[in-house]
Design a protein around this motif. Sequence first.
Motif: not given
Length: 194
Positions: A91, A35-42, A94, A45
């Motif tokens: 998260f 997944d490369d969305g900002d929310f998904e990355k956060k 948001s 990780n």
Amino acid sequence: MQVPILLVWLCKYQPKKMGKTLIKLAYKQVINIKDDGDFEKKVFNATYQEFLLKSQAYNPDGKLKTFTQLKASDGRANSLHYKLGFTIGNFLKSLNNKIPFLKDNADNSLAFDLPVFELIESDIEDKKAHVVAINYITCVLTLLSVIGEYLILAIGDVNPEEVVETITVKMQPGLSVMSYKGRPRVYNKGVPDI
């Protein structure tokens, strides 16, 4: 005198008054390393780092590598679902209680009442094996009708006999009815008996 066939059909298949049907929907968003969305990355990780930290309590000698192995060895490892869920609280804020990727037919995001975090799998030596899900659960909705794969809904517990504002949602992968209260709908020769 013979009754016209159309009149017989109309009498037989006219919608009948039905009891109220209340449902809750759940939308499952699966998140992995791709997944490369900002929310998904956060989320990915943060939950992986928390898994590495919290899993140590169920793996003191470090011999177990995966979440599946931890659960098989110590049932208390199932608490990692709950413990890792705390990590993503900010998260989720948001999102403003809007379910990502789930929209009604008017392109409005559906709201969720409760997010439930799920750790699907992970590995202390392979970050690529880390997979989590967030199950977004809606408030109570009144199911007014089903047309093919579309649900006609009203937000809240409303009287279906009155004029109410509605939303139309298409059933799709990841979306399910997670609770149902009311009279089951019966289909008779392909025509809904509502």
